[in-house]
Design a protein around this motif. Structure first.
Motif, PDB file in Angstrom:
ATOM      1  N   ASP A  60      -5.960  -3.452   2.593  1.00 28.35           N
ATOM      2  CA  ASP A  60      -6.346  -4.455   1.611  1.00 28.35           C
ATOM      3  C   ASP A  60      -7.788  -4.874   1.890  1.00 28.35           C
ATOM      4  OD1 ASP A  60      -6.054  -6.189  -0.503  1.00 28.35           O
ATOM      5  OD2 ASP A  60      -4.730  -7.586   0.529  1.00 28.35           O
ATOM      6  N   TRP A  61      -8.410  -5.498   0.934  1.00 27.87           N
ATOM      7  CA  TRP A  61      -9.771  -5.979   1.133  1.00 27.87           C
ATOM      8  C   TRP A  61     -10.037  -7.173   0.224  1.00 27.87           C
ATOM      9  CZ3 TRP A  61     -12.969  -5.988  -3.117  1.00 27.87           C
ATOM     10  CH2 TRP A  61     -12.608  -5.160  -4.176  1.00 27.87           C
ATOM     11  N   GLY A  62     -11.034  -7.951   0.600  1.00 23.06           N
ATOM     12  CA  GLY A  62     -11.443  -9.090  -0.201  1.00 23.06           C
ATOM     13  C   GLY A  62     -12.594  -9.815   0.474  1.00 23.06           C
ATOM     14  N   ALA A  63     -13.281 -10.617  -0.302  1.00 19.80           N
ATOM     15  CA  ALA A  63     -14.377 -11.433   0.220  1.00 19.80           C
ATOM     16  C   ALA A  63     -13.805 -12.778   0.657  1.00 19.80           C
ATOM     17  CB  ALA A  63     -15.443 -11.639  -0.853  1.00 19.80           C
ATOM     18  N   VAL A  64     -14.237 -13.224   1.814  1.00 20.14           N
ATOM     19  CA  VAL A  64     -13.817 -14.518   2.336  1.00 20.14           C
ATOM     20  C   VAL A  64     -15.077 -15.350   2.528  1.00 20.14           C
ATOM     21  CG1 VAL A  64     -12.722 -15.746   4.244  1.00 20.14           C
ATOM     22  CG2 VAL A  64     -11.803 -13.540   3.490  1.00 20.14           C
ATOM     23  N   LEU A  65     -15.192 -16.409   1.744  1.00 21.72           N
ATOM     24  CA  LEU A  65     -16.346 -17.301   1.841  1.00 21.72           C
ATOM     25  C   LEU A  65     -15.884 -18.604   2.478  1.00 21.72           C
ATOM     26  CD1 LEU A  65     -17.751 -16.669  -1.725  1.00 21.72           C
ATOM     27  CD2 LEU A  65     -18.483 -15.602   0.397  1.00 21.72           C
ATOM     28  N   ARG A 100      -4.902  -6.515  -5.544  1.00 25.94           N
ATOM     29  CA  ARG A 100      -5.831  -6.985  -6.577  1.00 25.94           C
ATOM     30  C   ARG A 100      -5.600  -8.435  -6.994  1.00 25.94           C
ATOM     31  NH1 ARG A 100      -7.594  -2.991 -11.108  1.00 25.94           N
ATOM     32  NH2 ARG A 100      -8.523  -4.993 -11.550  1.00 25.94           N
ATOM     33  N   GLN A 101      -4.547  -9.041  -6.543  1.00 26.57           N
ATOM     34  CA  GLN A 101      -4.258 -10.415  -6.948  1.00 26.57           C
ATOM     35  C   GLN A 101      -5.094 -11.449  -6.204  1.00 26.57           C
ATOM     36  OE1 GLN A 101      -0.032 -10.480  -6.343  1.00 26.57           O
ATOM     37  NE2 GLN A 101       0.382  -9.595  -8.354  1.00 26.57           N
ATOM     38  N   ALA A 102      -5.757 -11.032  -5.139  1.00 24.41           N
ATOM     39  CA  ALA A 102      -6.638 -11.952  -4.396  1.00 24.41           C
ATOM     40  C   ALA A 102      -7.768 -11.144  -3.782  1.00 24.41           C
ATOM     41  CB  ALA A 102      -5.866 -12.706  -3.327  1.00 24.41           C
ATOM     42  N   GLY A 150      -8.757  -9.891 -14.081  1.00 25.44           N
ATOM     43  CA  GLY A 150      -9.237 -10.902 -13.151  1.00 25.44           C
ATOM     44  C   GLY A 150      -8.783 -12.284 -13.559  1.00 25.44           C
ATOM     45  N   ALA A 151      -8.645 -13.152 -12.578  1.00 19.91           N
ATOM     46  CA  ALA A 151      -8.198 -14.513 -12.825  1.00 19.91           C
ATOM     47  C   ALA A 151      -8.688 -15.397 -11.686  1.00 19.91           C
ATOM     48  CB  ALA A 151      -6.674 -14.561 -12.920  1.00 19.91           C
ATOM     49  N   ARG A 171      -4.435 -15.079   2.770  1.00 20.22           N
ATOM     50  CA  ARG A 171      -3.979 -14.801   1.406  1.00 20.22           C
ATOM     51  C   ARG A 171      -4.809 -13.705   0.760  1.00 20.22           C
ATOM     52  NH1 ARG A 171       0.603 -16.343   2.078  1.00 20.22           N
ATOM     53  NH2 ARG A 171       1.112 -18.532   2.031  1.00 20.22           N
ATOM     54  N   CYS A 172      -5.997 -13.463   1.284  1.00 19.02           N
ATOM     55  CA  CYS A 172      -6.904 -12.484   0.692  1.00 19.02           C
ATOM     56  C   CYS A 172      -6.691 -11.084   1.276  1.00 19.02           C
ATOM     57  CB  CYS A 172      -8.348 -12.939   0.915  1.00 19.02           C
ATOM     58  SG  CYS A 172      -9.566 -11.965   0.036  1.00 19.02           S
ATOM     59  N   VAL A 173      -6.606 -10.995   2.557  1.00 16.78           N
ATOM     60  CA  VAL A 173      -6.461  -9.692   3.215  1.00 16.78           C
ATOM     61  C   VAL A 173      -5.092  -9.668   3.883  1.00 16.78           C
ATOM     62  CG1 VAL A 173      -7.443  -8.105   4.902  1.00 16.78           C
ATOM     63  CG2 VAL A 173      -8.954  -9.555   3.545  1.00 16.78           C
ATOM     64  N   ARG A 174      -4.161  -8.930   3.273  1.00 14.84           N
ATOM     65  CA  ARG A 174      -2.763  -8.962   3.689  1.00 14.84           C
ATOM     66  C   ARG A 174      -2.378  -7.812   4.632  1.00 14.84           C
ATOM     67  NH1 ARG A 174      -0.271 -13.511   2.729  1.00 14.84           N
ATOM     68  NH2 ARG A 174       1.656 -12.503   2.281  1.00 14.84           N
ATOM     69  N   HIS A 175      -3.097  -6.699   4.576  1.00 13.22           N
ATOM     70  CA  HIS A 175      -2.755  -5.543   5.411  1.00 13.22           C
ATOM     71  C   HIS A 175      -4.008  -4.705   5.627  1.00 13.22           C
ATOM     72  CE1 HIS A 175      -2.806  -3.134   1.715  1.00 13.22           C
ATOM     73  NE2 HIS A 175      -2.118  -4.119   1.164  1.00 13.22           N
ATOM     74  N   LYS A 176      -3.906  -3.681   6.439  1.00 14.62           N
ATOM     75  CA  LYS A 176      -5.097  -2.921   6.852  1.00 14.62           C
ATOM     76  C   LYS A 176      -5.799  -2.206   5.708  1.00 14.62           C
ATOM     77  CE  LYS A 176      -2.873   1.390   8.256  1.00 14.62           C
ATOM     78  NZ  LYS A 176      -3.585   2.262   7.372  1.00 14.62           N
TER      79      LYS A 176
END
Length: 147
Positions: A96-101, A32-34, A12-13, A89-94
């Motif tokens: 992919d996943w990430g939290a967007v605040l 995993r990079q975002a 993580g970074a 930048r967080c969710v790039r394709h179907k």
């Protein structure tokens, strides 16, 4: 950036960036990079900038004649384009996943939300006031699905 990418992949970074900065153009944060984006504010261009002021005046003067957006509408589009690019930048394709605040009270208004991508609008309707616990649950659930 190589150091960031390698750390993001394993443990993580955290990367802090500004809208329309170097991280906005040509950078690819895959999988995993975002895993989270915290977007603070709506990045309206500086209306004190002579080029922005000139563009707005031009658009206002010729909007009807040339069928282009008026100056204020153009300014709003530019702001949401930068916000949507940051979110993307967080969710790039179907898969992919990430939290967007999204941290801006204006996004509680329907008029502001109409400028967001459809998938973001849907997510806001389902979870407009996330808690730390709901974010933890989200990351646990999505991490398990990844494995």
């Amino acid at each position: 950036m190589k150091h960031f990418y390698s750390r993001a992949e394993c443990s993580g970074a955290l990367l802090l960036a500004v809208y329309r900065g170097k991280a906005a153009e040509g950078m690819d944060f895959k999988d995993r990079q975002a895993r989270a984006i915290v977007a603070v504010g709506i990045p309206f261009p500086n209306i004190g900038d002579i080029a922005i002021k000139g563009k707005m005046e031009y658009n206002d003067r010729y909007s009807r004649e040339k069928n282009i957006l008026g100056g204020h509408e153009w300014l709003k589009i530019q702001a949401y384009r930068a916000l949507n690019q940051a979110v993307g930048r967080c969710v790039r394709h179907k898969d992919d996943w990430g939290a967007v605040l999204l941290v801006d009270s204006r996004l509680a208004e329907q008029d502001a939300r109409q400028n967001l991508p459809t998938w973001v609008k849907g997510a806001l309707e389902r979870n407009s006031n996330p808690t730390f616990e709901s974010l933890q649950d989200f990351f646990k659930r999505m991490s398990l699905e990844d494995k």
